[in-house]
Motif scaffolding. Structure first.
Motif, PDB file in Angstrom:
ATOM      1  N   GLY A 163       0.637  -1.153   0.097  1.00 55.08           N
ATOM      2  CA  GLY A 163      -0.078  -0.157  -0.042  1.00 55.08           C
ATOM      3  C   GLY A 163       0.719   0.988   0.223  1.00 55.08           C
ATOM      4  O   GLY A 163       0.332   2.379   0.382  1.00 55.08           O
ATOM      5  N   LEU A 164       2.007   1.220  -0.523  1.00 52.65           N
ATOM      6  CA  LEU A 164       3.033   2.404  -0.339  1.00 52.65           C
ATOM      7  C   LEU A 164       3.580   2.535  -1.815  1.00 52.65           C
ATOM      8  O   LEU A 164       3.290   1.757  -2.638  1.00 52.65           O
ATOM      9  CB  LEU A 164       3.989   2.136   0.791  1.00 52.65           C
ATOM     10  CG  LEU A 164       3.570   2.069   2.272  1.00 52.65           C
ATOM     11  CD1 LEU A 164       4.897   1.578   2.846  1.00 52.65           C
ATOM     12  CD2 LEU A 164       2.939   3.251   2.727  1.00 52.65           C
ATOM     13  N   GLY A 165       4.321   3.608  -1.974  1.00 56.45           N
ATOM     14  CA  GLY A 165       4.964   3.998  -3.485  1.00 56.45           C
ATOM     15  C   GLY A 165       3.993   4.473  -4.095  1.00 56.45           C
ATOM     16  O   GLY A 165       2.852   4.931  -3.836  1.00 56.45           O
ATOM     17  N   CYS A 174       0.131   8.147  -9.378  1.00 59.83           N
ATOM     18  CA  CYS A 174      -0.724   8.359  -8.377  1.00 59.83           C
ATOM     19  C   CYS A 174       0.019   7.456  -7.362  1.00 59.83           C
ATOM     20  O   CYS A 174       0.872   6.536  -7.528  1.00 59.83           O
ATOM     21  CB  CYS A 174      -2.189   7.932  -8.406  1.00 59.83           C
ATOM     22  SG  CYS A 174      -2.546   6.237  -9.103  1.00 59.83           S
ATOM     23  N   SER A 175      -0.382   7.935  -5.814  1.00 57.85           N
ATOM     24  CA  SER A 175      -0.009   7.152  -5.016  1.00 57.85           C
ATOM     25  C   SER A 175      -0.714   5.827  -4.444  1.00 57.85           C
ATOM     26  O   SER A 175      -2.089   5.415  -4.862  1.00 57.85           O
ATOM     27  CB  SER A 175      -0.054   7.789  -3.444  1.00 57.85           C
ATOM     28  OG  SER A 175      -1.362   7.699  -3.038  1.00 57.85           O
ATOM     29  N   MET A 176      -0.169   4.547  -4.442  1.00 59.59           N
ATOM     30  CA  MET A 176      -0.741   3.208  -4.101  1.00 59.59           C
ATOM     31  C   MET A 176      -1.631   3.592  -2.806  1.00 59.59           C
ATOM     32  O   MET A 176      -2.798   2.717  -2.898  1.00 59.59           O
ATOM     33  CB  MET A 176       0.218   2.263  -3.905  1.00 59.59           C
ATOM     34  CG  MET A 176      -0.298   0.875  -4.067  1.00 59.59           C
ATOM     35  SD  MET A 176      -1.210   0.587  -5.704  1.00 59.59           S
ATOM     36  CE  MET A 176      -2.338  -0.715  -5.325  1.00 59.59           C
ATOM     37  N   LYS A 177      -1.318   4.237  -2.059  1.00 56.83           N
ATOM     38  CA  LYS A 177      -2.425   4.547  -0.811  1.00 56.83           C
ATOM     39  C   LYS A 177      -3.428   4.858  -1.264  1.00 56.83           C
ATOM     40  O   LYS A 177      -4.609   4.284  -0.763  1.00 56.83           O
ATOM     41  CB  LYS A 177      -1.597   5.287   0.137  1.00 56.83           C
ATOM     42  CG  LYS A 177      -2.332   5.557   1.453  1.00 56.83           C
ATOM     43  CD  LYS A 177      -1.510   6.300   2.652  1.00 56.83           C
ATOM     44  CE  LYS A 177      -2.304   6.491   3.968  1.00 56.83           C
ATOM     45  NZ  LYS A 177      -1.351   7.378   4.968  1.00 56.83           N
ATOM     46  N   ASN A 178      -3.672   5.874  -1.979  1.00 60.85           N
ATOM     47  CA  ASN A 178      -4.856   6.547  -2.439  1.00 60.85           C
ATOM     48  C   ASN A 178      -5.684   5.832  -3.488  1.00 60.85           C
ATOM     49  O   ASN A 178      -7.081   5.380  -3.303  1.00 60.85           O
ATOM     50  CB  ASN A 178      -4.702   7.866  -3.109  1.00 60.85           C
ATOM     51  CG  ASN A 178      -4.228   8.725  -2.159  1.00 60.85           C
ATOM     52  OD1 ASN A 178      -4.489   8.802  -0.882  1.00 60.85           O
ATOM     53  ND2 ASN A 178      -3.644   9.842  -2.682  1.00 60.85           N
ATOM     54  N   LEU A 179      -4.812   5.015  -4.457  1.00 63.46           N
ATOM     55  CA  LEU A 179      -5.525   3.925  -5.396  1.00 63.46           C
ATOM     56  C   LEU A 179      -6.136   2.894  -4.466  1.00 63.46           C
ATOM     57  O   LEU A 179      -7.059   2.365  -5.029  1.00 63.46           O
ATOM     58  CB  LEU A 179      -4.421   3.663  -6.525  1.00 63.46           C
ATOM     59  CG  LEU A 179      -5.047   2.754  -7.512  1.00 63.46           C
ATOM     60  CD1 LEU A 179      -6.041   3.845  -8.380  1.00 63.46           C
ATOM     61  CD2 LEU A 179      -3.895   2.327  -8.524  1.00 63.46           C
ATOM     62  N   SER A 180      -5.489   2.278  -3.300  1.00 57.82           N
ATOM     63  CA  SER A 180      -5.955   1.044  -2.888  1.00 57.82           C
ATOM     64  C   SER A 180      -7.355   1.357  -2.154  1.00 57.82           C
ATOM     65  O   SER A 180      -8.155   0.613  -2.254  1.00 57.82           O
ATOM     66  CB  SER A 180      -5.047   0.760  -1.719  1.00 57.82           C
ATOM     67  OG  SER A 180      -3.672   0.291  -2.190  1.00 57.82           O
ATOM     68  N   GLN A 182      -9.329   3.740  -3.468  1.00 63.78           N
ATOM     69  CA  GLN A 182     -10.133   3.811  -4.735  1.00 63.78           C
ATOM     70  C   GLN A 182     -10.910   2.676  -5.210  1.00 63.78           C
ATOM     71  O   GLN A 182     -11.816   2.423  -5.402  1.00 63.78           O
ATOM     72  CB  GLN A 182      -9.504   4.849  -5.657  1.00 63.78           C
ATOM     73  CG  GLN A 182     -10.301   5.087  -6.846  1.00 63.78           C
ATOM     74  CD  GLN A 182      -9.360   5.682  -8.081  1.00 63.78           C
ATOM     75  OE1 GLN A 182      -8.613   6.431  -7.860  1.00 63.78           O
ATOM     76  NE2 GLN A 182      -9.819   5.515  -9.224  1.00 63.78           N
ATOM     77  N   LEU A 183      -9.993   1.517  -5.325  1.00 62.64           N
ATOM     78  CA  LEU A 183     -10.249   0.504  -5.752  1.00 62.64           C
ATOM     79  C   LEU A 183     -10.726  -0.594  -4.814  1.00 62.64           C
ATOM     80  O   LEU A 183     -10.984  -1.677  -5.209  1.00 62.64           O
ATOM     81  CB  LEU A 183      -9.224  -0.128  -6.624  1.00 62.64           C
ATOM     82  CG  LEU A 183      -8.487   0.644  -7.717  1.00 62.64           C
ATOM     83  CD1 LEU A 183      -7.140   0.100  -8.400  1.00 62.64           C
ATOM     84  CD2 LEU A 183      -9.567   0.835  -8.957  1.00 62.64           C
ATOM     85  N   ASN A 184     -10.501  -0.239  -3.506  1.00 59.31           N
ATOM     86  CA  ASN A 184     -11.052  -1.020  -2.279  1.00 59.31           C
ATOM     87  C   ASN A 184     -10.154  -2.343  -2.439  1.00 59.31           C
ATOM     88  O   ASN A 184     -10.663  -3.468  -2.344  1.00 59.31           O
ATOM     89  CB  ASN A 184     -12.502  -1.610  -2.647  1.00 59.31           C
ATOM     90  CG  ASN A 184     -13.089  -2.128  -1.428  1.00 59.31           C
ATOM     91  OD1 ASN A 184     -12.480  -1.919  -0.070  1.00 59.31           O
ATOM     92  ND2 ASN A 184     -14.087  -2.808  -1.275  1.00 59.31           N
ATOM     93  N   VAL A 185      -8.969  -2.226  -2.587  1.00 58.77           N
ATOM     94  CA  VAL A 185      -7.865  -3.307  -2.710  1.00 58.77           C
ATOM     95  C   VAL A 185      -7.041  -3.032  -1.341  1.00 58.77           C
ATOM     96  O   VAL A 185      -6.298  -2.243  -1.013  1.00 58.77           O
ATOM     97  CB  VAL A 185      -7.204  -3.306  -3.712  1.00 58.77           C
ATOM     98  CG1 VAL A 185      -6.062  -4.383  -3.727  1.00 58.77           C
ATOM     99  CG2 VAL A 185      -7.856  -3.412  -5.124  1.00 58.77           C
TER     100      VAL A 185
END
Length: 526
Positions: A163-165, A174-180, A182-185
């Motif tokens: 969930g980082l990077g 985009c940051s993986m933290k925000n994308l996680s 957004q995609l509920n992953v």
């Protein structure tokens, strides 16, 4: 490039550069085979058993590098694996190409899926998810010394798993933290040894090497075609390419190139027109193409063969052999590829070096019928004079990049890692040199086409005539000065697209021609 499969089984089937590129470009679907899944689960269970029994194994329940004697409690083994991704993410510089990052993921999945690394199946499946959903980690280009694995770039590659990077998604960073969110992953929780298994390996070096194998092969093909066109433009002799000569010094690359040149010149009226001329021999840049291009071919073959071993190897550390045997070795060391990449860098540079010499030769005006600077009305016009300045600059830059990165080693990890390969630098430099060579060859294509024009109404063989016609659909004959940078840009695009090699293949098929080459399977597949 070999015939591509439609599906590739990670951990079980044999990986080549072309299959890796097919996977990266979405032409092949990658799956973890049932057999590989069993081996992955067994290996993960072995690691769990080590933790349960309290056996001391590097990177599972010890610290890393100089902290290898520091024991880690059972409770902290998972925290250790998350921390290693964070602490080792120290890369700097511009991000690597997206395709290279995808290749790194592909090569890492295949290595881990062999079942000797203690990785969890769910972790590999998440890596596949990143590829399939085009959520590609952003990886800085600098920071690896190419031993103990490509630690820094691989750490950045796998930060998104926890969930980082940063990643590229839908064309944006985009940051993986925000994308996680957004995609509920949910981010993964890494098990014992997983963090170390992810970042210990040669996948940064190997991914660059895959690109080098492809780009150098294309440059070698273009150099032969463009060099043959220059022979026609400057009325060079075909005798230095006779098979009988190269049977007496049978280097594979020499024989292969000589055969290609003979095929490209087959049926030429231009050659027939000067067959009885008084010139005794041509300058080296024309008659020594088999020796120079051929030596670069041999270097390409060497890299291809070593890379194929690496693509199908386990390169992390420690390696879990079976229940009783865990080995802390040095399979992460990048030296095998580092040295081969440095050799390939020199091979690529020499293609540009001899190409620049042919360009200079074409400008001298010493070939009957071809004017000085490749233009009739010079004085008011400078002709193609300054294009060679550009190739001289590029060739010189390449020579500076030829110092072998693998000749250097700076101790790291407080002396625990006291010899490193610097192979990551080897890979990056090789691609930099190849990009320059592409530009040099593009300029030679322009000058060869211009010289070729002065042989009209005589024709070359059907192959080179078709190439010349194709170039003229993009770049016109130059009767006076113009902004030649525009011509160069068009020529670079011709080479980048691979359209002239495709046209050669199509024309040969239409005219029922075959290559007169030896060792074709070795040099034409990868």
């Amino acid at each position: 490039m070999e015939q591509l499969k439609t599906t590739f089984l990670y951990g079980e089937e044999h990986l080549t550069s072309s299959i890796a590129l097919g996977l990266a470009r979405g032409q092949i679907k990658g799956e973890i085979s049932k057999k590989a899944k069993l081996k992955i689960l067994e290996s993960a269970q072995r690691v769990a058993s080590i933790v349960d029994k309290g056996n001391i194994v590097y990177g599972i329940n010890t610290g890393f590098g100089p902290l290898c004697n520091t024991k880690i409690s059972r409770e902290d083994t998972k925290i250790l694996q998350t921390n290693i991704l964070k602490s080792h993410s120290v890369g700097v510089g511009e991000p690597i190409e997206k395709e290279v990052a995808i290749l790194m993921l592909i090569l890492k999945i295949h290595a881990l899926a062999k079942g000797f690394s203690g990785i969890a199946l769910s972790t590999l499946e998440r890596m596949l998810w990143h590829i399939e959903n085009d959520i590609i980690p952003i990886v800085p280009s600098q920071g690896s010394v190419g031993a103990s694995g490509d630690l820094a770039p691989l750490s950045h590659l796998f930060l998104p798993l926890i969930g980082l990077g940063k990643v590229e998604y839908d064309g944006k960073e985009c940051s993986m933290k925000n994308l996680s969110k957004q995609l509920n992953v949910a981010p993964l929780t890494l098990g014992p040894k997983e963090g170390l298994a992810l970042i210990n390996g040669t996948q940064f070096i190997a991914a660059h090497a895959v690109k080098v194998v492809e780009k150098l092969k294309q440059a070698l093909s273009h150099a032969d075609i463009i060099g043959a066109m220059m022979i026609e433009g400057l009325q060079g002799s075909i005798k230095p390419f006779f098979a009988a000569l190269h049977e007496l010094r049978p280097f594979k690359g020499n024989q292969h190139v000589a055969g290609r040149i003979r095929t490209l010149l087959q049926g030429s009226e231009i050659l027939e027109d000067h067959i009885d001329c008084e010139r005794v021999q041509d300058p080296y840049s024309l008659r020594c193409m088999p020796q120079v291009h051929g030596a670069s071919r041999n270097a390409w073959l060497h890299l291809k063969e070593l890379l194929e071993i690496e693509l199908n190897s386990v390169t992390d550390n420690p390696v879990i052999i079976d229940e009783e045997l865990t080995i802390s070795g040095g399979s992460f060391h990048g030296q095998p590829l580092a040295m081969a990449l440095d050799y390939a860098t020199l091979a690529a540079s020499e293609l540009g070096n001899i190409s620049d010499r042919r360009i200079y030769l074409a400008l001298e005006g010493n070939s009957e019928g071809v004017p000085k600077l490749l233009m009739d009305d010079t004085g008011i016009n400078s002709g193609y004079m300054i294009l060679q300045y550009t190739t001289a600059a590029l060739a010189s830059e390449n020579k500076g990049l030829c110092f072998p990165a693998s000749a250097d080693s700076i101790p790291t990890s407080l002396g625990q890692e006291d010899h490193v390969s610097m192979g990551s630098i080897s890979g990056r430099k090789a691609l930099q040199v190849l990009n320059n060579v592409e530009k040099i060859l593009a300029i030679e294509l322009l000058t060869a086409a211009q010289a070729f024009e002065y042989r009209k109404p005589l024709k070359s063989g059907v192959l080179l005539d078709e190439i010349h016609k194709h170039v003229r659909t993009k770049v016109s004959f130059a009767e006076k000065d113009r902004v030649f940078a525009d011509d160069i840009a068009l020529a670079i695009e011709i080479l980048k697209s691979g359209e002239i090699t495709d046209l050669i293949t199509k024309t040969m098929y239409a005219n029922n021609l075959t290559w007169e080459t030896l060792h074709r399977v070795e040099f034409e597949t990868f």
